[in-house]
Scaffold this motif. Structure first.
Motif, PDB file in Angstrom:
ATOM      1  N   MET A  43      34.337  33.791  41.194  1.00 54.50           N
ATOM      2  CA  MET A  43      33.227  33.786  42.364  1.00 54.50           C
ATOM      3  C   MET A  43      33.940  32.263  43.273  1.00 54.50           C
ATOM      4  O   MET A  43      33.491  32.385  44.458  1.00 54.50           O
ATOM      5  N   ASP A  44      34.768  31.619  42.814  1.00 51.51           N
ATOM      6  CA  ASP A  44      35.451  30.596  43.585  1.00 51.51           C
ATOM      7  C   ASP A  44      36.368  31.362  44.619  1.00 51.51           C
ATOM      8  O   ASP A  44      36.525  30.892  45.848  1.00 51.51           O
ATOM      9  N   ALA A  45      37.037  32.468  44.047  1.00 57.50           N
ATOM     10  CA  ALA A  45      37.930  33.112  44.849  1.00 57.50           C
ATOM     11  C   ALA A  45      37.381  33.911  45.901  1.00 57.50           C
ATOM     12  O   ALA A  45      37.737  34.180  47.047  1.00 57.50           O
ATOM     13  N   GLU A  46      36.155  34.399  45.786  1.00 60.80           N
ATOM     14  CA  GLU A  46      35.341  35.247  46.636  1.00 60.80           C
ATOM     15  C   GLU A  46      33.872  34.727  46.852  1.00 60.80           C
ATOM     16  O   GLU A  46      32.862  35.283  46.286  1.00 60.80           O
ATOM     17  N   PRO A  47      33.472  33.684  47.600  1.00 59.59           N
ATOM     18  CA  PRO A  47      32.245  32.928  47.201  1.00 59.59           C
ATOM     19  C   PRO A  47      31.376  34.119  48.211  1.00 59.59           C
ATOM     20  O   PRO A  47      30.080  34.123  47.798  1.00 59.59           O
ATOM     21  N   GLN A  48      31.715  35.013  49.218  1.00 56.27           N
ATOM     22  CA  GLN A  48      30.898  35.945  49.895  1.00 56.27           C
ATOM     23  C   GLN A  48      30.339  37.022  48.899  1.00 56.27           C
ATOM     24  O   GLN A  48      29.241  37.270  48.865  1.00 56.27           O
ATOM     25  N   ALA A  49      31.029  37.506  47.900  1.00 59.07           N
ATOM     26  CA  ALA A  49      30.695  38.278  46.873  1.00 59.07           C
ATOM     27  C   ALA A  49      30.003  37.764  45.977  1.00 59.07           C
ATOM     28  O   ALA A  49      28.905  38.794  45.731  1.00 59.07           O
TER      29      ALA A  49
ATOM     30  N   ASP B  55      28.941  42.540  41.651  1.00 59.34           N
ATOM     31  CA  ASP B  55      28.555  42.021  43.072  1.00 59.34           C
ATOM     32  C   ASP B  55      28.323  43.412  43.820  1.00 59.34           C
ATOM     33  O   ASP B  55      28.214  44.378  43.030  1.00 59.34           O
ATOM     34  N   ALA B  56      28.293  43.526  45.244  1.00 61.55           N
ATOM     35  CA  ALA B  56      27.787  44.662  45.712  1.00 61.55           C
ATOM     36  C   ALA B  56      28.886  45.897  45.804  1.00 61.55           C
ATOM     37  O   ALA B  56      27.891  47.212  46.038  1.00 61.55           O
ATOM     38  N   ILE B  57      29.840  45.869  45.244  1.00 57.19           N
ATOM     39  CA  ILE B  57      30.853  46.842  45.068  1.00 57.19           C
ATOM     40  C   ILE B  57      30.961  47.263  43.665  1.00 57.19           C
ATOM     41  O   ILE B  57      31.950  48.041  43.424  1.00 57.19           O
ATOM     42  N   GLY B  58      30.236  46.729  42.649  1.00 57.55           N
ATOM     43  CA  GLY B  58      30.512  46.942  41.313  1.00 57.55           C
ATOM     44  C   GLY B  58      31.135  46.059  40.429  1.00 57.55           C
ATOM     45  O   GLY B  58      31.179  46.281  39.209  1.00 57.55           O
ATOM     46  N   ARG B  59      31.668  45.177  41.091  1.00 59.13           N
ATOM     47  CA  ARG B  59      32.924  44.345  40.080  1.00 59.13           C
ATOM     48  C   ARG B  59      32.235  43.419  39.429  1.00 59.13           C
ATOM     49  O   ARG B  59      31.357  42.754  40.044  1.00 59.13           O
ATOM     50  N   PRO B  60      32.337  43.384  38.060  1.00 53.18           N
ATOM     51  CA  PRO B  60      31.555  42.717  37.201  1.00 53.18           C
ATOM     52  C   PRO B  60      31.992  41.163  37.306  1.00 53.18           C
ATOM     53  O   PRO B  60      33.093  40.669  37.444  1.00 53.18           O
ATOM     54  N   PHE B  61      31.060  40.329  37.173  1.00 51.86           N
ATOM     55  CA  PHE B  61      31.251  38.608  36.831  1.00 51.86           C
ATOM     56  C   PHE B  61      31.262  38.330  35.576  1.00 51.86           C
ATOM     57  O   PHE B  61      31.836  37.670  34.909  1.00 51.86           O
ATOM     58  N   PHE B  62      30.035  38.547  35.012  1.00 50.83           N
ATOM     59  CA  PHE B  62      30.121  38.256  33.455  1.00 50.83           C
ATOM     60  C   PHE B  62      28.928  39.221  32.931  1.00 50.83           C
ATOM     61  O   PHE B  62      28.012  39.718  33.556  1.00 50.83           O
ATOM     62  N   LEU B  63      28.710  38.952  31.452  1.00 44.99           N
ATOM     63  CA  LEU B  63      27.707  39.631  30.907  1.00 44.99           C
ATOM     64  C   LEU B  63      26.888  38.875  29.829  1.00 44.99           C
ATOM     65  O   LEU B  63      27.608  37.689  29.198  1.00 44.99           O
ATOM     66  N   ILE B  64      25.492  39.047  29.497  1.00 46.26           N
ATOM     67  CA  ILE B  64      25.229  38.303  28.536  1.00 46.26           C
ATOM     68  C   ILE B  64      24.491  39.279  27.425  1.00 46.26           C
ATOM     69  O   ILE B  64      23.712  40.208  27.915  1.00 46.26           O
ATOM     70  N   GLU B  65      25.012  38.978  26.138  1.00 46.65           N
ATOM     71  CA  GLU B  65      24.557  39.948  25.176  1.00 46.65           C
ATOM     72  C   GLU B  65      23.160  39.640  24.496  1.00 46.65           C
ATOM     73  O   GLU B  65      23.008  38.313  24.164  1.00 46.65           O
ATOM     74  N   LYS B  66      22.185  40.456  24.421  1.00 46.75           N
ATOM     75  CA  LYS B  66      20.928  39.879  23.714  1.00 46.75           C
ATOM     76  C   LYS B  66      20.548  40.921  22.702  1.00 46.75           C
ATOM     77  O   LYS B  66      20.045  42.018  22.918  1.00 46.75           O
ATOM     78  N   ALA B  67      20.850  40.404  21.477  1.00 49.46           N
ATOM     79  CA  ALA B  67      20.545  41.644  20.293  1.00 49.46           C
ATOM     80  C   ALA B  67      18.899  41.447  20.101  1.00 49.46           C
ATOM     81  O   ALA B  67      18.451  42.442  19.845  1.00 49.46           O
TER      82      ALA B  67
END
Length: 746
Positions: free
Chosen positions: A310-316, A358-370
């Motif tokens: 996120m710091d590398a691409e704030p706009q994304a 982000d808008a082109i599908g690149r993931p930032f993180f995921l949260i698992e919920k059992a």
């Protein structure tokens, strides 16, 4: 009377027709009519080859098909040469093109210096860099034979080939194991006398999957080693953290989808990609992965990488897409709750992962919920607090006060997150804008309200849409809330409605953001197909903490009964209203009395059901909706799948996907779309390569074997030129990597 020629051919010659044959040696090709030689040319003299074959076809001694089949040339090439011969004669094959190359850059002195550098084993890129000229200029000079580029056998005569390495690796199996050729280093590591193995590359030819080394610059720039040494768990022995992370990343890109699949790949060949004698065996790799993800280390590292991206691409990070993906579980260790899987249209047992992209599908993180509380709860309790901390360049309180329509960032999700109360709450408390589909759109809008708009999608595509916008009051009572409603008119006349609290954006921007949501669906499909995000990385279960909140099964059963009862009451009220609106005629006494009796019975049943409904509502009020795990009955309890190793591998897969996407962006152009670029990269990653270290010049040459078509080779040459500009050093060494294709005739 013409003399007859017997259909005889010289020994070792290939018959072209009944009269003509050709004898091909390493230096010369000789053409015969019968036993008499008529033409001859050098084995690499293609101009004379085209001239002679054109003369044979023109004279009737051969047919087009004879030349095409015997020499393996294309039909268009034969036709072009014949047309050239018939129009311009033999001399047309030797004429220089008008306005030929002047050689204004590569003067004789520069050519001599360039040839000297090429003779010394430098690559095209390094030679051009040394001379201060463009790589394309040098390439054209080599193509026009003003310069000569050495073949691989001339550059590295001491390199090992695949056969010799295979024999050496097999011989090592009699000692410490297959391909364990660094015996003393392994012995010292086993006794703790050395920290880790040094990365030491050896000249190797035809290394399988060597093309994956082209992804190193993208992997490192996307954070493969960012904070890994400090945040991940410590491992000891022969293999280091860098070795394991590089191996896992290479496995992801080469579509080796699990540690067990390593058994079908030669460990010695994989080791050559790491600068080692061999890659770790399956059991060793599992142990290292467990050590790296010990405790909560993998989760901490993943969070660090998310903030780094996120710091590398704030706009994304300004517009984020949130959606859940169900990982179906077919094992028998525990009975996970059932979830609705939309792609299979079934309720199956599994765990829900909530991804943020982000808008082109690149993931930032995921949260698992059992234990899945639903998208709204996950957004409010887990995702939004994290985004408020991590997203850079958010407007401060002063900017928000000056512009009442300004938002911090935008969240996009599907109808599962539709809640007017939620939209109003997060806008008032955090100034976060939401975009989703309208769950209950009202009447159709007039078609004359829609205007054709040309918009630019995040992937660079230009799309034309017919859009219209109005203000809409959603919700009821205290949760009523004014939002912007934008509709898209399709060719079929259907109006797709979306609502948003992004008050300071153009309605075209809102439409682009909402209709780009399919990028996340495509991401799930691609990751499931190519990276196996649903695959288990280890077998095992863990207990939930006693303080974990879950939905009370008793409350859920009462709620289900209430919903069923409401449906029954609704149906009977509708039936009662229908009977009231269509009474029987009193003159027909029998039918009239039956009508009165049915109506009375129906009214009595409705009153009983309503009384039962009041009782159910009272029980629901007295029953807690959520209880702690400790208060849950044993028959309703289940276990959580072990998350550690899976979390580490998912993070590596995210890095691999982002790296592949970045490389595909360098390949896309007017003739190569994103899908074609990804296919080129998939072939590149598994291509054979020559690995040639040059310790004196501190350089590691990676020469990729040619692709299947010249078009692909040209695209990859352009990619190599961009990668070489990065001047990337192999992690853990001082060797600068350069990429090129192996020698090929131009």
């Amino acid at each position: 009377m013409p003399q007859m020629i017997l259909p005889l051919i010289p020994e070792g010659a290939t018959r072209l027709s009944d009269l003509v044959s050709v004898f091909r040696s390493e230096k010369n090709w000789t053409y015969y009519i019968g036993l008499f030689p008529i033409y001859s040319h050098g084995a690499e003299d293609f101009r004379l080859f085209r001239l002679i074959t054109s003369m044979l076809i023109d004279s009737g001694a051969c047919n087009h098909s004879d030349i095409i089949k015997k020499f393996g040339v294309s039909k268009s090439s034969v036709n072009r040469s014949l047309k050239k011969f018939r129009s311009g004669g033999a001399e047309s094959f030797f004429k220089r093109k008008p306005g030929g190359r002047k050689g204004t850059v590569l003067r004789p002195a520069v050519l001599e210096q360039a040839q000297s550098l090429l003779d010394g084993g430098l690559s095209r890129y390094d030679t051009a860099r040394e001379l201060g000229i463009k790589t394309d200029t040098l390439r054209k000079a080599i193509e026009h034979r003003r310069l000569r580029e050495h073949k691989p056998s001339e550059v590295s005569r001491e390199s090992s080939d695949k056969s010799s390495r295979n024999a050496e690796d097999a011989a090592a199996a009699q000692g410490m194991g297959t391909a364990c050729t660094r015996v003393m280093e392994r012995v010292f590591a086993s006794f703790g006398q050395s920290l880790e193995a040094d990365m030491r590359f050896e000249p190797c030819m035809d290394v399988p999957n060597g093309g994956v080394l082209c992804a190193l610059p993208a992997l490192v720039s996307n954070g493969l080693l960012e904070g890994a040494g400090k945040l991940l768990g410590r491992i000891k022995g022969y293999y280091s953290t860098i070795h394991i992370l590089l191996l896992l990343a290479f496995m992801s890109l080469c579509r080796i989808k699990s540690a067990e699949k390593l058994k079908s790949h030669p460990p010695g060949e994989l080791g050559k990609l790491l600068g080692l004698d061999r890659a770790p065996e399956v059991r060793c790799l599992r142990e290292k992965m467990d050590a790296l993800s010990a405790g909560n280390a993998a989760e901490i590292w993943a969070a660090h990488l998310s903030k780094h991206w996120m710091d590398a691409e704030p706009q994304a990070a300004g517009t984020l897409y949130v959606d859940g993906h169900v990982r179906v579980y077919h094992g028998e260790l525990t009975k996970l709750p059932r979830r609705y899987v939309s792609r299979q249209r079934l309720c199956l047992r599994g765990t829900t992962d909530y991804w943020v992209n982000d808008a082109i599908g690149r993931p930032f993180f995921l949260i698992e919920k059992a234990i899945d509380p639903g998208l709204l709860k996950v957004l409010e309790q887990s995702i939004i607090p994290r985004l408020l901390e991590d997203i850079p360049n958010q407007p401060d309180e002063t900017a928000l006060a000056e512009n009442p329509y300004l938002c911090r960032f935008v969240l996009v999700f599907d109808r599962e997150g539709y809640s007017p109360a939620f939209f109003g709450r997060i806008w008032r408390e955090h100034r976060i804008a939401c975009i989703t589909y309208h769950k209950h759109p009202k009447d159709q809008w007039p078609t004359n309200c829609f205007e054709e708009q040309s918009v630019l999608m995040p992937g660079g595509e230009k799309v034309t849409m017919r859009l219209a916008e109005m203000g809409t009051l959603v919700g009821s009572g205290k949760s009523a809330f004014w939002v912007r409603e934008v509709r898209k008119l399709t060719d079929s006349g259907h109006q797709t409605s979306l609502i948003s609290t992004g008050y300071d954006m153009a309605h075209t921007q809102l439409a682009v953001k909402m209709f780009s949501r399919w990028c996340q669906e495509n991401f799930f499909k691609y990751m499931k197909q190519h990276f196996e995000i649903d695959m288990l990385c280890e077998y095992g279960i863990v207990e939930f903490p006693d303080t974990e909140k879950v939905v009370n099964p008793g409350w859920r059963e009462l709620d289900r009964s209430r919903n069923q009862l409401q449906s029954r009451i609704r149906y009977r009220r509708a039936r009662f209203a229908e009977m009231t609106m269509h009474p029987k005629i009193e003159s027909d006494l029998e039918k009239y009395q039956n009508w009165l009796k049915q109506k009375g019975d129906l009214l009595e049943e409705i009153e009983q059901l309503e009384h039962h409904m009041q009782s159910l509502k009272g029980k629901l009020k007295q029953t807690a909706k959520h209880i702690t795990w400790a208060d849950l009955a044993d028959k309703d309890k289940f276990h959580r799948l072990i998350p550690g190793r899976k979390r580490l591998v998912d993070t590596i897969r995210m890095i691999a996907y982002r790296s592949e996407t970045a490389m595909a962006g360098l390949l896309t152009g007017p003739t190569v779309n994103m899908s074609d670029a990804r296919k080129l990269l998939q072939d590149l990653f598994v291509a054979n390569a020559d690995i040639l270290p040059d310790s004196e010049n501190k350089r590691l040459r990676v020469r990729i074997h040619n692709a299947s078509t010249p078009v692909a080779n040209r695209s990859l040459d352009a990619l190599f030129e961009e990668l070489n500009k990065a001047e990337m050093k192999y992690p853990g060494t001082d060797l600068r990597i350069t990429y090129e294709h192996v020698f090929r005739k131009t």
